[in-house]
Each structure stands twice: as structure tokens, then as C-alpha cells.
Design a protein around this motif. Structure first.
Motif, PDB file in Angstrom:
ATOM      1  N   LEU A 109       1.006  -1.359   0.085  1.00  0.00           N
ATOM      2  CA  LEU A 109      -0.045  -0.148  -0.031  1.00  0.00           C
ATOM      3  C   LEU A 109       1.017   1.465  -0.080  1.00  0.00           C
ATOM      4  O   LEU A 109       0.687   2.287  -0.597  1.00  0.00           O
ATOM      5  CB  LEU A 109      -1.041   0.042   1.329  1.00  0.00           C
ATOM      6  N   LEU A 110       1.832   1.171   0.616  1.00  0.00           N
ATOM      7  CA  LEU A 110       2.933   2.199   0.738  1.00  0.00           C
ATOM      8  C   LEU A 110       3.606   2.661  -0.714  1.00  0.00           C
ATOM      9  O   LEU A 110       3.537   3.619  -1.123  1.00  0.00           O
ATOM     10  CB  LEU A 110       3.948   2.102   1.679  1.00  0.00           C
ATOM     11  N   GLY A 111       3.990   1.463  -1.119  1.00  0.00           N
ATOM     12  CA  GLY A 111       4.574   1.489  -2.465  1.00  0.00           C
ATOM     13  C   GLY A 111       3.633   2.048  -3.279  1.00  0.00           C
ATOM     14  O   GLY A 111       3.900   3.000  -4.168  1.00  0.00           O
ATOM     15  N   ILE A 112       2.448   1.765  -3.404  1.00  0.00           N
ATOM     16  CA  ILE A 112       1.558   2.198  -4.524  1.00  0.00           C
ATOM     17  C   ILE A 112       1.022   3.623  -4.266  1.00  0.00           C
ATOM     18  O   ILE A 112       1.143   4.516  -5.210  1.00  0.00           O
ATOM     19  CB  ILE A 112       0.116   1.260  -4.567  1.00  0.00           C
ATOM     20  N   LEU A 115       3.760   5.859  -5.611  1.00  0.00           N
ATOM     21  CA  LEU A 115       3.854   5.805  -7.185  1.00  0.00           C
ATOM     22  C   LEU A 115       2.662   6.523  -7.548  1.00  0.00           C
ATOM     23  O   LEU A 115       2.864   7.272  -8.720  1.00  0.00           O
ATOM     24  CB  LEU A 115       3.726   4.352  -7.799  1.00  0.00           C
ATOM     25  N   ILE A 116       1.633   6.712  -7.089  1.00  0.00           N
ATOM     26  CA  ILE A 116       0.417   7.469  -7.513  1.00  0.00           C
ATOM     27  C   ILE A 116       0.487   8.875  -7.225  1.00  0.00           C
ATOM     28  O   ILE A 116      -0.413   9.892  -7.523  1.00  0.00           O
ATOM     29  CB  ILE A 116      -1.031   6.892  -7.353  1.00  0.00           C
ATOM     30  N   THR A 236      11.802   3.699  -4.922  1.00  0.00           N
ATOM     31  CA  THR A 236      11.651   3.273  -3.648  1.00  0.00           C
ATOM     32  C   THR A 236      10.100   2.604  -3.755  1.00  0.00           C
ATOM     33  O   THR A 236      10.014   1.750  -2.873  1.00  0.00           O
ATOM     34  CB  THR A 236      11.585   4.410  -2.686  1.00  0.00           C
ATOM     35  N   GLY A 237       9.207   3.344  -4.162  1.00  0.00           N
ATOM     36  CA  GLY A 237       7.805   2.694  -4.470  1.00  0.00           C
ATOM     37  C   GLY A 237       7.767   1.324  -4.921  1.00  0.00           C
ATOM     38  O   GLY A 237       7.070   0.505  -4.452  1.00  0.00           O
ATOM     39  N   VAL A 238       8.517   1.249  -6.019  1.00  0.00           N
ATOM     40  CA  VAL A 238       8.583  -0.240  -6.751  1.00  0.00           C
ATOM     41  C   VAL A 238       9.325  -1.277  -5.804  1.00  0.00           C
ATOM     42  O   VAL A 238       8.821  -2.247  -5.631  1.00  0.00           O
ATOM     43  CB  VAL A 238       9.238  -0.188  -8.042  1.00  0.00           C
TER      44      VAL A 238
END
Length: 249
Positions: A109-112, A115-116, A236-238
Motif C-alpha cells: 500500500l505504501l509503495g502504490i 507511485l500515484i 522506492t515505491g517499486v
């Protein structure tokens, strides 16, 4: 040969985690259990002790460069330190599968979210918003639980939180290193009590990591002048999504 390998591993991990705002304890934990067959309790204590000196050196170097945002960092620490203590005391009662599942979901959830998120707000504007302190506390709590329960560094959550709170590139990584010093030190005290540090394995790792911690802030100064900084947040998100997915499998 084993000592040389440990020095090299410590150097590489120490450089990368300080450069990108991690603690490295989770990586050391995986190496110590998977590659060197240490028992879980000993590996947790050894990984935290290995990561701590390099974090201190890295944080001090970033502090001298003026990159640490102590206001946001201290807000996180006020919640993180009690969470480390609570996590350490409750670790024996938390099922490993449940803990891995929760970590996986939160990291994804943090990664997504990273990214958005279209635009970083400045840290100054975030300070003026009432929910900024609550957000910092929540990230601190979850990062602290990762340290207390499993002997991990909690760096993934802390660095993600700092990016989402509006800190940019190496200011986020520097502040993360500062927060992780105190979280790791607190976690080390509890995990050392529950498991003996394997100094024969941990010391060469620690020495290599210390050299890496000296290199990383200087390298950050050079990289800050390049275009690489705009890729730090999405990268970092990926990585968070990949780490979360691995935790779920």
C-alpha cells in the motif's frame, strides 16, 4: 575467505542502505539466517548490532551536511520508540505468518501510494497541517513494531513515510537514517537480551558497513547534483511493492 566475504557484504549493504535511507537490519537478518545459518534470536541481535554503528556514522555525516529534518524525525521517534518496546515485549505472542502478512500488505500500500502521489508537498507546508504529526506518528509506530517484533530496521516504512510527508530525495534518506539510529539502538537492547550476538560473524559485517557509511553521504552529495534524485521516490515505491509481495509469498 569467510571474513573477506563478510567485509565485502557489509561494505555493499552499508553503502546502499545509508545512501537510500534504510537501516539494513532486515538484509543482514536474511543473510545471517540464510547464508550463515544463525538461529533467529542470535541473528536478530547480531543484525541490529551490525547495523547500528554504520547508522550512527551515516546520520552524523548527514547532520554535518545539514540534510536532516529533525522536526519530522523527532515526531516519528516519539511514536517509534514506545512501539519498539511494545513490539519487543509482544513478539513471542504474535504468529509469524500473521506478522508477515501485515507487513506485506502495508508495504504494498505504501509503495502504490508513492507511485500515484503526483506532487510532493514541501516539508514546511506539511508542518502547518494538523494531520502531519499524526501521519508521522503512524509511520513511526509501524516502523517501531518492525524493529521490536522481528529485529528488522523498519527503514522501508520510515523512508516511505518521509517521502509521503513531503521530504525530497536525500533529505528524506538523511532524516530516515537519523530516525533509525534511535529505533535500532532501542531494538538492539531488547534483542540482545533474548539472543546472543555472534561477534565472529557480525564484526566483519559491521566493519564493512562502517566503511560504507562513510562513503554513502559523500556519494549522496555528488548524486544530489544529478538527475538521479527524481527517480528516487518511484524506485522506492517499486521496491516497497516487491518487498511486500515477497513477504506475502
Amino acid at each position: 575467505m569467510k571474513i573477506f566475504l563478510l567485509l565485502l557484504i557489509g561494505l555493499v549493504i552499508g553503502t546502499l542502505v545509508i545512501l537510500f535511507g534504510g537501516g539494513g537490519a532486515a538484509i543482514y537478518l536474511g543473510i545471517l539466517t540464510g547464508l550463515f545459518s544463525l538461529k533467529a534470536a542470535s541473528a536478530s541481535a547480531t543484525s541490529l548490532m551490525t547495523a547500528l554503528p554504520s547508522l550512527i556514522i551515516g546520520a552524523w555525516s548527514y547532520y554535518r551536511q545539514g540534510k536532516i529534518n529533525t522536526k519530522i524525525g523527532n515526531q516519528m521517534l516519539l511514536a517509534a520508540i514506545p512501539a519498539v518496546i511494545v513490539g519487543a515485549l509482544l513478539s513471542k505472542y504474535i504468529p509469524a505468518n500473521l506478522y508477515k502478512w501485515l507487513i506485506g500488505v502495508v508495504l504494498i500500500l505504501l509503495g502504490i501510494n508513492m507511485l500515484i502521489q503526483k506532487k510532493n508537498k514541501t516539508s514546511d507546508s506539511m508542518h502547518k497541517q494538523g494531520h502531519a504529526r499524526l501521519q508521522a506518528s503512524l509511520f513511526g509506530i509501524f516502523g517501531g513494531l518492525m524493529v521490536g517484533v522481528a529485529g528488522m530496521s523498519g527503514g522501508a516504512v520510515i523512508i516511505a513515510g518521509l517521502f509521503l510527508l513531503g521530504l525530497k530525495d536525500f533529505q528524506a534518506t538523511a532524516t530516515s537514517t537519523y530516525v533509525l539510529v534511535f529505533m535500532t539502538a532501542t531494538g538492539a537492547l531488547f534483542h540482545i537480551a533474548g539472543g546472543q550476538v555472534d561477534w565472529a560473524t557480525g564484526l566483519p559485517l559491521m566493519i564493512g558497513a562502517l566503511v560504507g557509511a562513510i562513503i554513502a553521504p559523500k556519494l549522496a552529495q555528488l548524486l544530489a547534483k544529478t538527475k538521479i534524485t527524481k527517480y528516487m521516490k518511484p524506485t522506492t515505491g517499486v521496491l516497497l511493492i516487491l518487498l511486500g509481495t515477497k513477504s506475502l509469498l
